[in-house]
Design a protein around this motif. Structure first.
Motif, short mmCIF file in Angstrom:
data_model
loop_
_atom_site.label_atom_id
_atom_site.label_comp_id
_atom_site.label_asym_id
_atom_site.label_seq_id
_atom_site.Cartn_x
_atom_site.Cartn_y
_atom_site.Cartn_z
N GLY A 167 0.80 -1.22 0.00
CA GLY A 167 0.00 0.00 0.00
C GLY A 167 0.83 1.27 0.00
O GLY A 167 0.53 2.23 -0.71
N ARG A 168 1.92 1.29 0.79
CA ARG A 168 2.74 2.50 0.86
C ARG A 168 3.42 2.79 -0.48
O ARG A 168 3.63 3.95 -0.83
CB ARG A 168 3.79 2.36 1.97
CG ARG A 168 4.70 1.15 1.80
CD ARG A 168 5.64 0.97 2.97
NE ARG A 168 6.34 -0.31 2.92
CZ ARG A 168 5.85 -1.44 3.41
NH1 ARG A 168 4.66 -1.45 3.96
NH2 ARG A 168 6.53 -2.57 3.34
N VAL A 169 3.75 1.72 -1.21
CA VAL A 169 4.40 1.90 -2.50
C VAL A 169 3.38 2.41 -3.52
O VAL A 169 3.67 3.32 -4.31
CB VAL A 169 5.03 0.57 -2.98
CG1 VAL A 169 5.75 0.77 -4.30
CG2 VAL A 169 6.00 0.04 -1.93
N GLN A 170 2.18 1.84 -3.51
CA GLN A 170 1.14 2.29 -4.42
C GLN A 170 0.81 3.76 -4.19
O GLN A 170 0.67 4.54 -5.14
CB GLN A 170 -0.12 1.46 -4.22
CG GLN A 170 0.02 -0.01 -4.60
CD GLN A 170 -1.27 -0.77 -4.32
OE1 GLN A 170 -2.34 -0.34 -4.71
NE2 GLN A 170 -1.16 -1.88 -3.62
N MET A 171 0.67 4.16 -2.93
CA MET A 171 0.30 5.54 -2.63
C MET A 171 1.45 6.50 -2.94
O MET A 171 1.22 7.64 -3.33
CB MET A 171 -0.10 5.67 -1.16
CG MET A 171 -1.45 5.05 -0.88
SD MET A 171 -2.75 5.80 -1.91
CE MET A 171 -4.04 4.59 -1.75
N SER A 172 2.69 6.04 -2.80
CA SER A 172 3.83 6.88 -3.20
C SER A 172 3.79 7.11 -4.71
O SER A 172 4.05 8.23 -5.18
CB SER A 172 5.16 6.19 -2.82
OG SER A 172 5.29 6.07 -1.43
N ALA A 173 3.45 6.07 -5.46
CA ALA A 173 3.35 6.21 -6.91
C ALA A 173 2.25 7.19 -7.29
O ALA A 173 2.42 8.03 -8.18
CB ALA A 173 3.09 4.84 -7.55
N ALA A 174 1.10 7.10 -6.60
CA ALA A 174 -0.01 8.00 -6.91
C ALA A 174 0.35 9.44 -6.56
O ALA A 174 0.03 10.38 -7.31
CB ALA A 174 -1.26 7.56 -6.15
N ALA A 175 1.00 9.65 -5.41
CA ALA A 175 1.38 11.00 -5.02
C ALA A 175 2.42 11.58 -5.98
O ALA A 175 2.37 12.76 -6.33
CB ALA A 175 1.92 10.99 -3.58
N PHE A 176 3.35 10.75 -6.41
CA PHE A 176 4.36 11.19 -7.39
C PHE A 176 3.67 11.60 -8.70
O PHE A 176 3.99 12.64 -9.29
CB PHE A 176 5.36 10.07 -7.64
CG PHE A 176 6.48 10.43 -8.58
CD1 PHE A 176 7.69 10.89 -8.08
CD2 PHE A 176 6.32 10.31 -9.95
CE1 PHE A 176 8.73 11.21 -8.95
CE2 PHE A 176 7.35 10.64 -10.82
CZ PHE A 176 8.56 11.09 -10.32
N ALA A 177 2.72 10.77 -9.15
CA ALA A 177 1.99 11.09 -10.38
C ALA A 177 1.22 12.40 -10.24
O ALA A 177 1.12 13.18 -11.19
CB ALA A 177 1.03 9.95 -10.73
N LYS A 178 0.70 12.64 -9.06
CA LYS A 178 -0.02 13.89 -8.82
C LYS A 178 0.89 15.10 -9.01
O LYS A 178 0.50 16.09 -9.63
CB LYS A 178 -0.60 13.87 -7.40
CG LYS A 178 -1.41 15.11 -7.05
CD LYS A 178 -2.01 15.00 -5.66
CE LYS A 178 -2.82 16.26 -5.34
NZ LYS A 178 -3.41 16.20 -3.98
N GLY A 179 2.12 15.01 -8.47
CA GLY A 179 3.06 16.11 -8.65
C GLY A 179 3.60 16.19 -10.05
O GLY A 179 3.78 17.28 -10.61
#
Length: 1062
Positions: free
Chosen positions: A558-570
């Motif tokens: 989960g932490r890796v998935q959410m890091s990917a989503a946050a990175f994509a957001k930026g």
């Protein structure tokens, strides 16, 4: 009839416009911009007279008094009397651009899908739920936490819910609990919003009839197709509303869309949609997912908006006017030539304007590159952001409630283990645990084992209650039977086995923190602004023109998935919650980015040897070790006094644990005054998915940061104290050193306000040991690091080589095509164009810019043919080289894969098969890596490939590789010398280190050299699962001649089938 003459010997054709004024008017203008653009062009030919009926005539006058016309444009909108228009058409028999009777189908999504399937047009997998009255209970409809089931057809979240009413645009997308849950509502654009995320909504609607449809991952992009007759289709792509709901607009306030190429199969699909609904001018949504294309939501009459601002030379409006002119003439004046004049009448006095050039040369992230080089590929492997410490609780259970729960969820099999992860399962476990947890100071005896068991049960209860909701993303429980007995069956007929003891393993923690989310978003913004040179306004313009082929992969954590989503957001400058971004843009690939099983034996050997080195205080130096290469020794990086630091580490850990125990005792006493069955707090999504900001109220109240209470904080430290040193056996466990360091760093950064004494000293000792232990867990010396790294990262390395190879092949293909085009004469180009158009269509190919099959419309071989491509249509593209694309692949993973990949890159030349070869990492970079020790949160390795367009295609120097890396947020939370660092510490966030080169500035690493050095450790391309052939690339005619003949006969424009025109 034919209208009045114009002095040229024939009468003008009257084109009637029978539509509601609100659909065609624009302020005081008679027609809206798109309609006016096309009708003005049709009128400019001099052959037509445009006659607008108006609302009063349409609504109030009888059809007998309606104006008489030769050709009729009529389409339904709210308030339009469709039946009345049908009666008029039957009376006057004008040529109908869009047939009227089939327009009834467009108002019912059920009938639309039925018609699409009837004509063999692919649609997403769907099911119908029909209710005769609101909230009617249906025996064939089942809803569970993460799926709905209709007539036995199960749709797992994410899925789409559409009202059957085609005029109701309130469409819902429901997200799985594993991604945080919630619902996104899509709606007609309101201001700058086209969707809204509702994290609290988890149940589907029941007030009406709905279509449930499989969610199709499209890479965050929607495609709208516009047809003008069966032979012409134009496609535009836009940012999908499912991503963040923010509408991208230009300076005029219009939504930004970009023309994209359709594949041959998609063009055939557009033709068949046109034929199926007998609508010459219509629009429909196209979903591109995993190499296939699907039609949905056919909209009827639709024109491209603002096409006249995209380009000067080629315009959709020009094409639409020319196609409609031909349809009108063929229907009402076949004796007149429909050949388009050399110069379109509205272009006679139009000045020629130069096109904008977006592709400019620039410099890289570090240093510079040649003026003739162009960036072709960016591959980044990134570790996740800051997280809470990972935790595990193990306890043996004999309680009947827990054993029954295990049997309930494993199908009643006494020897089978059970995994509990869903909300229902975890709620059952929590209910059972609450009944078993003893009240503080009540019912407890002094037996040490009983006290420890009660303590662990309280810990399980506290973990399950944390956050107030089971998100399914960071808590999971295993129940594994250990002992069985034979008992009499309840019916008295024989015996059966029944478990009497089981092992419960609860894994929790490792949640992305508010700091981790902030780090990932900031790194994404940095990449957006610095990683893509020479693209004018940067990555956003590049990405929005769909020359950017972006794919984001994540491991299953989960932490890796959410890091990917946050990175994509930026990276893409998105807004809103992470869940929709995660589901829309991030693909999970656990086989490539998860797991250490392949290297577990070698890692155990490394840890055993590491333990020997630390406890003995000795270090073995291989024969090839030198003072210039200190990393070549066994256990490189370990402090010389490691064996003396271990007792100090244990002592300091006990001191910190005791302080936390006192805080937890006070919390436990307060809990004793409340009922164990108090209502759980409402669900807070941020607690499950990583908060966006610090919880100031908790900090001010003296509570731990985040959702961890003192009980769980104490359990975390108590476990470290117990596992770090076994007092009975007088044995240290060095594998606990990274966990002690992890907890120290977390509490110094997030819980500094608790003022735990000796925590900073413990951190310093733990850091000294961890800097030596962590790198050596992945190999005690370079050769072992290389072996372990190749086993862990083998699949990832293979995928990276595939990415580079496919980018090279695509770039060479583009270069060859461009070279051939430059050498072709105009006559050759004209001959090629004629091959695309069917000979029976008398339209000049130079004048009508129909969307033809481009050599670039068929994707090149990819690492996975299921990846969706959005090719910018060069005929409409306002860029210098629209056929050139930039490939970006982002791989989000954990610390193990970052270490493994880095070890292969820096030590690959030590392999026996590459003896004598120079490495790909320079000496100074090797020295820097040796001193780095830790690859912290958001550490990343960047591989960029450049193409030198002035070098011969076969020259190895055509493609150059640049390697950089960052060791992430590895600064110490104790460092607060400068103001910026102090400010970041107050926000609980450490800065991410900038990138460093892995090669000398003057060096030149070719792709050929890179492949040679990495290939021995990578999974071969042939071992990857075979890609499926995308349906979009299988050609025009997929159906039998009989089906095609049926389609042609149904089409009213076919001259032999006309009944409404002449």
């Amino acid at each position: 009839m034919v209208g009045a003459g114009d002095g040229r010997g024939y009468k003008k054709i009257i084109v009637g416009i029978c539509v509601m004024e609100k659909k065609v008017k624009c302020g005081s203008e008679a027609f809206s911009a798109p309609m006016r653009q096309i009708l003005d062009r049709i009128k400019a030919f001099g052959e037509f007279e445009i006659l607008h009926f108006g609302d009063r005539v349409i609504l109030e006058d009888p059809i007998e008094s309606w104006p008489i016309c030769d050709c009729l444009i009529a389409f339904y909108s709210s308030g339009f009397p469709l039946k009345k228009a049908e009666e008029y058409a039957a009376l006057r028999k004008p040529f109908l651009v869009n047939e009227l009777e089939p327009q009834h189908l467009l108002h019912d999504r059920r009938k639309v899908y039925e018609r699409l399937e009837m004509f063999g047009i692919s649609v997403p997998r769907y099911a119908l739920v029909n209710r005769e009255e609101p909230y009617q209970e249906l025996d064939y409809f089942i809803e569970d936490e993460d799926y709905v089931e209709v007539h036995g057809n199960r749709f797992w979240k994410p899925f789409v819910e559409k009202p059957v009413d085609g005029d109701d645009h309130s469409i819902m997308i429901y997200y799985p609990s594993s991604a945080g849950g919630g619902m996104k509502e899509l709606f007609r654009k309101v201001g700058n919003r086209s969707s809204e995320f509702h994290p609290e909504v988890r149940r589907v609607r029941r007030e009406g009839s709905y279509i449930y449809e499989e969610f199709m991952p499209t890479g965050g992009t929607d495609v709208k197709v516009y047809t003008v007759g069966p032979e012409y289709a134009h496609a535009e792509a836009r940012k999908s509303p499912v991503v963040d709901g923010v509408v991208m607009r230009n300076t005029d306030g219009k939504e930004i869309r970009y023309p994209v190429l359709l594949t041959p199969n998609e063009k055939q699909m557009a033709r068949e949609v046109c034929i199926a609904f007998r609508q010459a001018v219509c629009g429909f949504d196209l979903l591109r997912s995993e190499g296939r294309s699907y039609a949905c939501d056919v909209n009827g009459w639709s024109f491209v908006k603002n096409s006249h601002k995209l380009t000067v030379q080629y315009r959709y409006y020009d094409d639409a006017a020319c196609v409609l002119r031909k349809l009108f003439l063929d229907a009402k004046a076949p004796h007149l030539s429909s050949v388009i004049p050399p110069t379109l009448p509205w272009k006679v006095n139009e000045p020629v304007q130069p096109s904008e050039r977006l592709t400019r040369q620039g410099s890289g992230v570090i240093g510079s590159f040649g003026q003739s080089e162009e960036l072709r590929c960016v591959i980044v492997v990134i570790r996740h952001g800051d997280r809470t410490p990972k935790q595990k609780v193990k306890l043996k259970v004999t309680e009947e409630n827990l054993l029954n729960l295990m049997l309930k969820y494993n199908g009643g099999r006494p020897r089978s283990e059970t995994k509990l992860k869903s909300a229902v399962e975890l709620q059952d476990l929590l209910d059972a645990t609450r009944m078993l947890v003893p009240r503080p100071g009540v019912g407890s005896d002094n037996e040490a084992e009983d006290l420890e068991h009660a303590e662990k049960l309280r810990q399980v209860k506290a973990v399950l209650e944390e956050g107030g909701h089971f998100s399914g993303i960071y808590r999971k429980v295993q129940l594994k039977p250990l002992k069985w007995v034979k008992v009499q069956k309840s019916n008295g007929e024989g015996e059966e086995e029944r478990p009497v003891e089981a092992l419960m393993v609860l894994k929790y923690g490792g949640v992305l923190t508010h700091a981790g989310r902030k780090q990932a978003e900031e790194l994404g913004r940095y990449f957006r602004n610095n990683m893509y040179p020479g693209e004018g306004t940067g990555l956003l313009r590049l990405h929005s023109t769909y020359r950017h082929d972006l794919k984001i992969y994540s491991s299953d954590e989960g932490r890796v998935q959410m890091s990917a989503a946050a990175f994509a957001k930026g990276l893409l400058d998105l807004e809103g919650q992470l869940t929709p971004i995660l589901v829309s843009l991030v693909s999970k690939d656990s086989s490539m980015l998860d797991g250490l099983e392949n290297a577990s034996i070698e890692m155990e050997k490394a840890k055993t040897r590491l333990n020997e080195i630390i406890t003995s205080g000795a270090r073995t130096i291989p024969s090839n070790g030198t003072s210039e290469c200190p990393w070549m020794v066994d256990g490189a990086g370990l402090p010389s006094n490691a064996s003396k630091l271990l007792p100090k580490l244990v002592t300091l850990t006990k001191k910190v644990t005791e302080q936390v125990r006192v805080l937890a005792k006070h919390e436990d006493e307060n809990l004793a005054e409340t009922s164990p069955y108090d209502v759980i707090l409402p669900y807070d999504q941020a607690k499950a998915l990583g908060k966006t900001n610090i919880d100031i109220d908790r900090i001010a109240a003296g509570l731990p940061c985040g959702s961890e209470g003192f009980l769980l904080m104490f359990a975390r430290w108590k476990k470290l104290e117990r596992d770090l040193y076994n007092e009975r056996k007088e044995r240290f466990d060095i594998t606990q050193i990274p966990d002690v360091y992890d907890s120290c760093k977390y509490d110094l950064l997030h819980n500094a306000h608790l003022n735990l004494e000796d925590l900073d000293e413990l951190f310093k000792v733990a850091q000294l040991l961890a800097d030596g232990v962590i790198p050596n867990e992945y190999g005690i010396n370079p050769k072992q690091k290389l072996k372990i790294g190749s086993k862990i990262a083998r699949r990832l390395l293979g995928k990276i080589l595939i990415d580079l190879r496919n980018t090279r092949e695509e770039a060479l293909h583009v270069a060859e095509v461009k070279c051939n085009q430059d050498n072709c004469s105009n006559s050759t180009k004209f001959a090629k164009a004629n091959k695309v158009f069917p000979p029976n269509i008398s339209i000049k190919t130079d004048d009508i810019r129909s969307n033809t099959t481009s050599e670039m419309s068929i994707d090149q071989d990819d690492d996975d043919n299921k990846e969706t491509k959005y090719r910018l249509d060069p005929k409409y593209a306002n860029v210098m080289t629209p056929e050139r694309h930039l490939r970006t692949r982002l791989y989000f993973t954990s610390e193990s894969h970052i270490h493994s990949l880095m070890n292969v890159i820096r030590y690959c030349n030590l392999d026996e098969s590459l003896q004598g070869e120079a490495g790909v990492v320079c000496q100074s970079a090797l020295e820097s890596l040796y001193k780095t020790k830790e690859l912290d949160y958001m550490s990343h390795i960047v591989i960029r490939m450049f193409e030198n367009t002035e070098v011969a295609l076969e020259d190895p120097r055509r493609f150059r590789i640049e390697l950089t890396f960052s060791h992430g947020a590895d600064s110490s939370p104790l460092e607060s010398n400068d103001g910026k660092a102090a400010s970041l510490n107050q926000e609980h966030t450490l800065p991410i280190m900038g990138p460093e080169r892995l090669q000398d500035v003057a060096s030149y690493l070719t792709l050929e050299k890179m492949e040679k050095m990495i290939r021995p450790f990578a999974m071969p391309a042939e071992d990857f699962p075979p890609p499926s052939t995308p349906a979009g690339f299988s050609g025009y005619f997929l159906r039998s001649a009989l089906v095609l003949e049926r389609l042609v006969n149904l089409w009213p424009f076919h001259k032999n089938a006309h009944t409404n025109g002449k």
